[in-house]
Design an enzyme around this catalytic site. Sequence first.
Site, mmCIF file in Angstrom:
data_model
loop_
_atom_site.group_PDB
_atom_site.id
_atom_site.type_symbol
_atom_site.label_atom_id
_atom_site.label_comp_id
_atom_site.label_asym_id
_atom_site.label_seq_id
_atom_site.Cartn_x
_atom_site.Cartn_y
_atom_site.Cartn_z
ATOM 1 C CE LYS A 17 -3.997 1.720 2.717
ATOM 2 N NZ LYS A 17 -4.867 1.429 3.888
ATOM 3 C CB SER B 261 -8.289 3.186 2.909
ATOM 4 O OG SER B 261 -7.471 2.572 3.880
ATOM 5 C CB SER C 107 -8.612 0.198 5.639
ATOM 6 O OG SER C 107 -9.390 1.348 5.497
HETATM 7 N N1 GLN Z 1 -13.392 3.411 6.333
HETATM 8 C C1 GLN Z 1 -12.823 3.822 7.572
HETATM 9 C C2 GLN Z 1 -12.454 5.278 7.508
HETATM 10 O O1 GLN Z 1 -12.740 5.893 6.543
HETATM 11 C C3 GLN Z 1 -11.661 2.966 7.931
HETATM 12 C C4 GLN Z 1 -10.446 3.328 7.200
HETATM 13 C C5 GLN Z 1 -9.269 2.502 7.603
HETATM 14 O O2 GLN Z 1 -9.408 1.446 8.232
HETATM 15 N N2 GLN Z 1 -8.101 3.004 7.275
HETATM 16 O O3 GLN Z 1 -11.897 5.814 8.397
#
Ligand code: GLN
Length: 469
Positions: free
Chosen positions: A64, A139, A163
Site C-alpha cells: 500500500k 482504504s 480497511s
Molecule cells: N473506512 C474507515 C475510515 O474511513 C476505515 C479506514 C481505515 O481502516 N483506514 O476511516
Amino acid sequence: MTGIRDLTAAQAAAKVRAGDLSAGELFDAYREAASGDELNAYLYVAEEPNAAGGELGGVPLAVKDLFCTEGVISQSGSKILEGYRPPYTATVVQRLQDAGAPLLGKTNQDEFAMGSSNENSAFGPVQNPWDRERVPGGSSGGSAAAVAAGTAPWALGTDTGGSIRQPAAMCGIVGLKPTYGAVSRYGMIAFASSLDQAGPLTRDVTDAALLFRHMTSKDPCDATSLGSPQEVVLPSATSLQGIRLGRPDDLSTEGVEPGVMEAYERTLKLAEDLGATIETCHLPHADHGISAYYVIAPAEASSNLARFDGVRYGLRHDGDGDLLSMYTATRHDGFGAEVKRRVLIGTYALSSGYYDAYYGRAQRVRTKIADDFREVFASVDFIVTPSAPTVAFGLGEKTSDPWAMYLNDYCTVPMSLAGIPAISIPCGLSDGLPVGLQLAGPAFSENRVLDAAFALEQALEFDGSVARG
Ligand code: GLN
C-alpha cells in the site's frame, strides 16, 4: 493466466525453495502482470527485485502506498505527498524483504487511508476485478484488487477501522487485521495512531499466516509494538470441534443486506457441521462504535496531518508570499475533501471546551466496547459477523453521502477500537459478488483465529479464480 500465477504465494515460495521455480521468472511474471494492470490498482511497479531467498522465496509483494519505501514514491494516496520518496523503509516492509519478499509495486488507496471505497484517492478510483463498475472497497483498495485480479501474489494493507477486512470482503480474498501492537507502525504514514495496524491481503489463509509470521515484531522504533507472544504457525485445523462461536445480535442484523445475511447464515451452518457450537452473544456498546470511531480517528488524524505544511515534505504552494498563506495554500490545494472534513471534525473535537464532551466521551465508549469483548470472550472462542453490511457497491454510488459511506465500517470498527485481531475470509457470493465473513478473537489469538479460518476455508471451497480472468 500463466501457470506461475495460479500458485498461491506459499506454493510459489515452496517451489522456489525446492529449486523447481526461479525467483527471477516468478518476479518477471508478476512484474508483467502488474505493469499491464487495468484497474488503477498500482501507482508504481518495480523494475528489479530487491530481495530473494529466505522463507518467502522471492515471492514479490505489493505494498500500500502509505508504507515508506526508500527511494520509491510513498504518497499515502495524497496530492500533498505527490512524488515524495522517503529516505527509509517501513519496518514491516524491511522485515518482509529480509525474509525474501521483494517489492513488486505500490498500490492505490484512499487518501491517508480515509475511506471505504478507494474513491478518495488523489490518483483516481480503483475498479473491482469482479465488476469494473464497482468499488474494490477501501482504504486498501489497490492492494485488494491487485491480489484478487492475480496481478500480485499477496499484498500489504493497513486497517484503522476496517480497511483490510472490508476490501478483502469486497474483492473475495483474505484480509487479517492483527492485534494492535503485533506489528510495528514505524514507517507507516499515520492516520490514527491508536488504531492503525498493518496486515496481509492474500488469496488464502495460509498465505496470510505466512506473511504475518514475518511481519510481527517488537520494534525499538515503535514503542507501541509488542510482537507476538507465540511464534506464528501455519494453520492446519480440519475441524471446529469444541469451538464456541459467538454471534453478536448487535452486529449481524441491522442494515445487513439480505444476500450478505444468507451467505453468513450458510457459513454458520457449515461451521456447525464442522463441530462448532453457535451462541448468540451481546455486545451492548458496539452499536456506538461508529460514533466513537468518527470522533477518535479524525481527532488523531488532525494531529498527525499537522506536519503537512509545505515546509517538510511534498507539495508547496506559496499563496500570497507570507508564511501563513503558504501553509493555507498548500493544505487547501494538497488535501482532498474527505481529509479536510476529518481535519475539521478532529480539530473541533479536540478544541478546549469540547474535548471532554466529544473526545473524552468517545474514549469512554471505546473502553466500554473493549470491556464488552472481554466479557463475551469469557464464554466464546471467537465472534463471527459479516465483514461488511453489503457487497461491493457501484462507483460513485455513495460519494455524496459520507454517512452512508461511514456505515460500511459498522461490523469492523468495534474490533479496531478494542485492538483485537480479526480476519475476513470469502464465504460465498451474493448476486455474483463476494461476501466476507469476519472472525474475531481475543488479543494475540492470531494463531487460533487463523486455524479456525483455515478449517472454514477448506470447507467453503470459495473459488476466486473468476476474478483472475
Ligand atoms: N473506512 C474507515 C475510515 O474511513 C476505515 C479506514 C481505515 O481502516 N483506514 O476511516
